[in-house]
Design a protein around this motif. Structure first.
Motif, PDB file in Angstrom:
ATOM      1  N   LYS A  80       9.276   9.519   1.244  1.00  0.00           N
ATOM      2  CA  LYS A  80       9.651  10.041   0.176  1.00  0.00           C
ATOM      3  C   LYS A  80      10.641  11.133   0.874  1.00  0.00           C
ATOM      4  CE  LYS A  80       5.902  13.841   0.548  1.00  0.00           C
ATOM      5  NZ  LYS A  80       5.622  14.958   0.143  1.00  0.00           N
ATOM      6  N   TYR A  81      10.906  10.923   1.881  1.00  0.00           N
ATOM      7  CA  TYR A  81      12.502  11.503   2.040  1.00  0.00           C
ATOM      8  C   TYR A  81      13.777  10.575   2.004  1.00  0.00           C
ATOM      9  CZ  TYR A  81       8.619  14.079   3.643  1.00  0.00           C
ATOM     10  OH  TYR A  81       7.228  14.579   4.306  1.00  0.00           O
ATOM     11  N   GLY A  82      13.475   9.622   1.432  1.00  0.00           N
ATOM     12  CA  GLY A  82      14.411   8.995   1.129  1.00  0.00           C
ATOM     13  C   GLY A  82      15.053   7.888   2.197  1.00  0.00           C
ATOM     14  N   ASN A  83      14.331   7.048   2.889  1.00  0.00           N
ATOM     15  CA  ASN A  83      14.624   6.311   3.853  1.00  0.00           C
ATOM     16  C   ASN A  83      13.751   5.164   3.724  1.00  0.00           C
ATOM     17  OD1 ASN A  83      15.745   7.941   5.747  1.00  0.00           O
ATOM     18  ND2 ASN A  83      13.534   9.084   6.023  1.00  0.00           N
ATOM     19  N   CYS A  84      14.658   3.813   3.966  1.00  0.00           N
ATOM     20  CA  CYS A  84      13.639   3.077   3.703  1.00  0.00           C
ATOM     21  C   CYS A  84      14.568   1.521   4.939  1.00  0.00           C
ATOM     22  CB  CYS A  84      14.238   2.137   2.161  1.00  0.00           C
ATOM     23  SG  CYS A  84      13.346   0.747   1.893  1.00  0.00           S
ATOM     24  N   VAL A  85      13.117   0.846   4.941  1.00  0.00           N
ATOM     25  CA  VAL A  85      14.085  -0.251   6.410  1.00  0.00           C
ATOM     26  C   VAL A  85      13.331  -1.085   6.329  1.00  0.00           C
ATOM     27  CG1 VAL A  85      11.790   0.396   8.098  1.00  0.00           C
ATOM     28  CG2 VAL A  85      14.078  -0.230   8.453  1.00  0.00           C
ATOM     29  N   ALA A  86      13.125  -2.674   6.462  1.00  0.00           N
ATOM     30  CA  ALA A  86      13.054  -3.939   6.173  1.00  0.00           C
ATOM     31  C   ALA A  86      13.059  -4.194   7.733  1.00  0.00           C
ATOM     32  CB  ALA A  86      14.326  -4.890   6.139  1.00  0.00           C
ATOM     33  N   ILE A  87      11.645  -4.486   8.127  1.00  0.00           N
ATOM     34  CA  ILE A  87      11.314  -5.250   9.054  1.00  0.00           C
ATOM     35  C   ILE A  87      11.186  -6.638   9.617  1.00  0.00           C
ATOM     36  CG2 ILE A  87       9.573  -4.872  11.091  1.00  0.00           C
ATOM     37  CD1 ILE A  87       8.884  -2.095  10.336  1.00  0.00           C
ATOM     38  N   GLU A  88      11.459  -7.005  10.315  1.00  0.00           N
ATOM     39  CA  GLU A  88      11.391  -9.400  10.525  1.00  0.00           C
ATOM     40  C   GLU A  88      11.268  -8.915  11.855  1.00  0.00           C
ATOM     41  OE1 GLU A  88      13.191 -10.283   7.349  1.00  0.00           O
ATOM     42  OE2 GLU A  88      15.177 -10.670   9.396  1.00  0.00           O
ATOM     43  N   TYR A  89      10.622 -10.089  11.966  1.00  0.00           N
ATOM     44  CA  TYR A  89      10.849 -10.620  13.629  1.00  0.00           C
ATOM     45  C   TYR A  89      12.084 -10.716  13.309  1.00  0.00           C
ATOM     46  CZ  TYR A  89       7.018  -9.646  16.677  1.00  0.00           C
ATOM     47  OH  TYR A  89       6.001  -9.525  17.439  1.00  0.00           O
ATOM     48  N   GLY A  90      13.185 -10.491  14.937  1.00  0.00           N
ATOM     49  CA  GLY A  90      14.340 -11.760  15.458  1.00  0.00           C
ATOM     50  C   GLY A  90      14.073 -12.683  16.305  1.00  0.00           C
ATOM     51  N   GLU A  91      15.094 -12.788  17.061  1.00  0.00           N
ATOM     52  CA  GLU A  91      14.703 -13.615  18.272  1.00  0.00           C
ATOM     53  C   GLU A  91      14.277 -13.804  18.775  1.00  0.00           C
ATOM     54  OE1 GLU A  91      16.391 -16.462  18.021  1.00  0.00           O
ATOM     55  OE2 GLU A  91      17.826 -16.200  16.219  1.00  0.00           O
ATOM     56  N   LYS A  92      13.626 -12.358  19.727  1.00  0.00           N
ATOM     57  CA  LYS A  92      12.448 -11.926  20.925  1.00  0.00           C
ATOM     58  C   LYS A  92      11.858 -10.661  20.383  1.00  0.00           C
ATOM     59  CE  LYS A  92      15.424 -13.604  24.414  1.00  0.00           C
ATOM     60  NZ  LYS A  92      15.878 -14.375  26.459  1.00  0.00           N
ATOM     61  N   GLY A 127       0.465  -1.440   0.070  1.00  0.00           N
ATOM     62  CA  GLY A 127       0.267  -0.110  -0.111  1.00  0.00           C
ATOM     63  C   GLY A 127       0.831   0.860   0.021  1.00  0.00           C
ATOM     64  N   MET A 128       0.426   2.081  -0.261  1.00  0.00           N
ATOM     65  CA  MET A 128       0.581   3.730   0.258  1.00  0.00           C
ATOM     66  C   MET A 128      -0.113   4.637   0.568  1.00  0.00           C
ATOM     67  SD  MET A 128       2.585   5.258  -3.464  1.00  0.00           S
ATOM     68  CE  MET A 128       3.295   7.376  -3.543  1.00  0.00           C
ATOM     69  N   ASN A 129       0.436   5.710   1.024  1.00  0.00           N
ATOM     70  CA  ASN A 129      -1.192   6.931   1.330  1.00  0.00           C
ATOM     71  C   ASN A 129      -0.267   8.427   0.992  1.00  0.00           C
ATOM     72  OD1 ASN A 129       1.485   7.894   2.907  1.00  0.00           O
ATOM     73  ND2 ASN A 129       0.671   7.019   4.668  1.00  0.00           N
ATOM     74  N   GLU A 130      -1.272   9.148   0.907  1.00  0.00           N
ATOM     75  CA  GLU A 130      -0.780  10.934   0.577  1.00  0.00           C
ATOM     76  C   GLU A 130       0.429  11.154   0.775  1.00  0.00           C
ATOM     77  OE1 GLU A 130      -4.647  12.221   3.184  1.00  0.00           O
ATOM     78  OE2 GLU A 130      -3.410  13.691   2.104  1.00  0.00           O
ATOM     79  N   THR A 131       1.314  10.916   1.951  1.00  0.00           N
ATOM     80  CA  THR A 131       1.886  11.462   2.438  1.00  0.00           C
ATOM     81  C   THR A 131       3.217  10.715   1.963  1.00  0.00           C
ATOM     82  OG1 THR A 131       2.768  10.476   3.669  1.00  0.00           O
ATOM     83  CG2 THR A 131       1.240  11.700   4.336  1.00  0.00           C
ATOM     84  N   GLY A 132       3.672  10.196   0.521  1.00  0.00           N
ATOM     85  CA  GLY A 132       4.849   9.183  -0.065  1.00  0.00           C
ATOM     86  C   GLY A 132       5.085   8.082   1.370  1.00  0.00           C
ATOM     87  N   LEU A 133       4.219   7.459   1.981  1.00  0.00           N
ATOM     88  CA  LEU A 133       4.875   6.658   2.549  1.00  0.00           C
ATOM     89  C   LEU A 133       4.310   5.002   1.761  1.00  0.00           C
ATOM     90  CD1 LEU A 133       6.451   5.760   5.102  1.00  0.00           C
ATOM     91  CD2 LEU A 133       4.109   5.257   5.981  1.00  0.00           C
ATOM     92  N   TRP A 134       4.731   4.629   1.568  1.00  0.00           N
ATOM     93  CA  TRP A 134       4.495   3.344   0.962  1.00  0.00           C
ATOM     94  C   TRP A 134       4.955   1.642   2.061  1.00  0.00           C
ATOM     95  CZ3 TRP A 134       8.595  -0.071  -0.804  1.00  0.00           C
ATOM     96  CH2 TRP A 134       8.391  -1.762  -1.406  1.00  0.00           C
ATOM     97  N   TYR A 135       4.559   0.136   1.320  1.00  0.00           N
ATOM     98  CA  TYR A 135       5.081  -0.181   2.256  1.00  0.00           C
ATOM     99  C   TYR A 135       4.569  -1.553   1.627  1.00  0.00           C
ATOM    100  CZ  TYR A 135       0.821  -3.008   3.162  1.00  0.00           C
ATOM    101  OH  TYR A 135      -0.713  -3.857   3.022  1.00  0.00           O
ATOM    102  N   ALA A 136       5.616  -2.836   2.111  1.00  0.00           N
ATOM    103  CA  ALA A 136       5.239  -3.833   0.537  1.00  0.00           C
ATOM    104  C   ALA A 136       5.139  -5.355   1.861  1.00  0.00           C
ATOM    105  CB  ALA A 136       5.564  -4.097  -0.264  1.00  0.00           C
ATOM    106  N   GLY A 137       4.682  -6.288   1.633  1.00  0.00           N
ATOM    107  CA  GLY A 137       5.473  -7.439   2.905  1.00  0.00           C
ATOM    108  C   GLY A 137       5.643  -8.642   1.720  1.00  0.00           C
ATOM    109  N   ALA A 138       6.612  -9.461   2.476  1.00  0.00           N
ATOM    110  CA  ALA A 138       6.761 -10.945   1.253  1.00  0.00           C
ATOM    111  C   ALA A 138       6.867 -12.187   2.961  1.00  0.00           C
ATOM    112  CB  ALA A 138       8.437 -10.580   1.238  1.00  0.00           C
ATOM    113  N   SER A 139       6.763 -13.105   2.229  1.00  0.00           N
ATOM    114  CA  SER A 139       6.541 -14.630   2.753  1.00  0.00           C
ATOM    115  C   SER A 139       8.036 -14.996   3.791  1.00  0.00           C
ATOM    116  CB  SER A 139       5.739 -15.358   2.711  1.00  0.00           C
ATOM    117  OG  SER A 139       6.149 -16.158   1.580  1.00  0.00           O
TER     118      SER A 139
END
Lengths: 411, 193
Positions: free
Chosen positions: A141-153, A74-86
């Motif tokens: 839209k400011y040039g930042n990106c992050v991958a979020i996933e569950y680690g050990e805890k 998805g994407m919102n009007e501020t230019g923030l985007w997300y997508a998921g992968a299994s």
């Protein structure tokens, strides 16, 4: 061979894994991100929700199933985007630090309330997401990106280290076992983003095409987002000849609406003049396959079609319906039953075999393309000139699909 | 060298033809429990990989010992701990060609207990996990196989231990296959003495 080996792997009690490819890059004042959604469900949808009650306007791509709509990006009007992968299934995701739980998916809360990656990280740090069999890429839209996933805890945040980031279906945080992660889709996307400096929708389309999947978990939807300008290009069923343009701001002004993606595609396949071909300027035949009834053919000496020629083409629909041969098989079976003598049985059996053979469908190796051909011949083009051409399908009021642009040279 | 070893194997096999007293063929299938050993194995919570083997064997009875050669499709590998409770299952399929010496320890009319030992030559078919095909794996491997087999009439059960002595990983060396296998053999001819 690979399918047989996957069966072997599954028989050894290894859980099956769907595939998606996500990639993002920020370069030279351009920020693009994309997702190949690889799934068995082909009923892909778009949901647009305008801003209200302190929530940003937003849109989601996803699938429709017996459980309703499930968003996958998805994407919102501020230019923030997300997508998921299994990711591989795990059973040890616990609320280790007793974080409060949100009523619905955290990515939806992020789309409603956040405009930056930092704000998204804050939400994932504060709240606990209980149902999670994957990981998420979030970009602003400011040039930042992050991958979020569950680690050990708890969740881990992997910010971009360079001006691009790629995510497929293995744990990016598992750096100890990096040797065993040799995902070809990840490697291709990584290499193409490393080797190409200029960002464009064309480059991202090429990466998506190189990393698309076929078979049971095929690429059903490809979306490429321009986060700064709010534009989205959508490709259907790994057909990279045809796309639909979405302007998020314009869509949100229409109010809430829910669309079936495949309704706006015509299975376009450009044929001739082939890309980079050289041919005589005296007569050029433009040929393509598609299922629309009305087309605009554009050709121009400018790549951006600043100055173009347009030809409108209206197709008279031909009814290609076939008589079902099983009807005749049924009638012949009745003949055998009522007559029941040797000659009629032999006669009817031979015809049943012939009709059964006719009824078998040819295997379609490229189901994403139409088999209906159209062509137009143009005379008197300028010699020794480079031309660009494309077609736009006119059968829809809105969301007209258009082809990619090909070029050729005249002698 | 890579071509020399299989050729030598075949020559050794052929040389037994004129010396044997009795020939027995049959089928083998069974269960493997495989792992990696070596200095560069990371993680202490890794797991053995369950697998299988299937194939045929050809046994020559001599006066004081037997020689048995086999052709097997066998799986090896290792489950490597990833994040949380997820494991990355690396599966390696090999064609195995063991050349085994068998010594009957019981000398009984109806039953036999064999001690088995011998070298094994292996040819990689594929190495794969759920992420992708694994690159950087050597095509050939060699191992030593030891074990015991108990035979009664036309059926036997065996327990074997297989230790490779060639590093199979081109990228991160010092990795060797280790397999414990348990299976059944179906003999196509009665054992006679």
């Amino acid at each position: 061979m690979k399918k047989a080996l996957l069966i072997i792997l599954m028989s050894l009690n290894i859980s099956d894994l769907g595939a998606c490819t996500l990639f993002w890059s920020a370069r030279d004042d351009k920020i693009l991100c994309a997702k190949n959604m690889d799934w068995t469900n082909k009923d892909t949808r778009m949901l647009f929700i305008p801003a209200s009650d302190g929530k940003y306007g937003r849109m989601y791509f996803g699938i429709e199933s017996n459980y309703g709509f499930t968003n996958t990006s998805g994407m919102n009007e501020t230019g923030l985007w997300y997508a998921g992968a299994s990711l591989p299934e795990r059973t040890d995701i616990y609320n280790t630090y007793n974080k409060p739980r949100w009523d619905y998916e955290l990515v939806e809360k992020i789309m409603e309330e956040c405009s930056t990656v930092d704000e998204a990280i804050e939400i994932f740090s504060v709240y606990w997401e209980p149902h999670w069999s994957g990981h998420t890429l979030i970009a602003d839209k400011y040039g930042n990106c992050v991958a979020i996933e569950y680690g050990e805890k708890d969740v881990v945040f992997l910010r971009n280290q360079t001006d691009f980031q790629v995510m497929t279906n293995f744990y990016l945080s598992d750096t100890i076992n990096e040797r065993w992660y040799n995902c070809y889709r990840y490697n291709i996307a990584y290499e193409l983003l490393s080797n190409n400096t200029a960002l464009s929708f064309g480059l991202f389309r090429d990466i998506a095409e190189e990393t698309h999947a076929e078979g049971d978990y095929q690429t059903t939807l490809t979306t490429i987002h321009d986060l700064k300008n709010g534009f989205i290009q959508v490709y259907n069923m790994h057909n990279y000849h045809e796309f639909v343009n979405i302007n998020l701001a314009e869509e949100l002004e229409k109010g809430e609406h829910y669309l079936k993606c495949s309704d706006y595609f015509n299975q376009v396949q450009l044929l001739k003049p082939a890309i980079n071909s050289v041919l005589s300027s005296e007569e050029v035949t433009f040929s393509w396959n598609a299922d629309s009834y009305n087309y605009d053919l554009y050709y121009s000496k400018n790549e951006d079609f600043a100055d173009f020629e347009k030809i409108e083409i209206n197709i008279i629909h031909v009814n290609n319906s076939k008589i079902n041969p099983f009807l005749f098989i049924g009638l012949l079976a009745l003949l055998i039953f009522f007559k029941r003598n040797r000659k009629s049985v032999i006669f009817a059996s031979v015809f049943i075999l012939i009709l059964a053979g006719i009824s078998c469908e040819d295997i379609d190796l490229e189901p994403q393309f139409s088999k209906t051909n159209h062509f137009v011949t143009i005379k008197g083009l300028e010699p020794e000139t480079t031309y660009y051409w494309k077609i736009i399908c006119n059968n829809a009021e809105e969301y007209k699909s258009e082809s990619v642009t090909w070029k050729f040279e005249t002698l | 060298m890579k071509k020399f070893i299989p050729i030598l194997f075949v020559l050794v096999l052929i040389s037994f033809i004129s010396c044997a007293q009795e020939n027995i063929t049959g089928m083998r299938l069974g269960y493997n429990s495989a792992r990696f050993t070596g200095n560069s194995i990371t993680g202490s919570e890794n797991k053995n990989m369950p697998g299988f083997y299937i194939g045929g064997f050809y046994k020559k009875d001599f006066y004081k010992f037997d020689i048995q050669t086999e052709l097997l499709l066998t799986s090896k590998g290792y489950k490597i701990k990833s994040v949380g409770d997820t494991y990355l299952s690396n599966v390696f399929l090999y064609l195995e060609l063991p050349l085994l010496l068998k010594k009957d320890l019981l000398s009984n009319e109806k039953s036999s207990l064999y001690f088995i030992a011998g070298p094994v030559l292996m040819l990689k078919v594929i190495a794969i996990n759920l992420v992708s095909e694994i690159e950087g794996i050597n095509n050939f491997d060699s191992a030593i196989k030891v074990g015991f087999e108990f035979q009664y009439n036309n059926i036997s059960l065996d327990l074997r231990f297989n230790q490779s002595f060639i590093n199979f990983d081109k990228i991160e060396p010092s990795k060797y296959h280790q397999v414990i296998s348990f299976g059944m053999n179906f003999h196509l001819k009665n054992k006679t003495k």
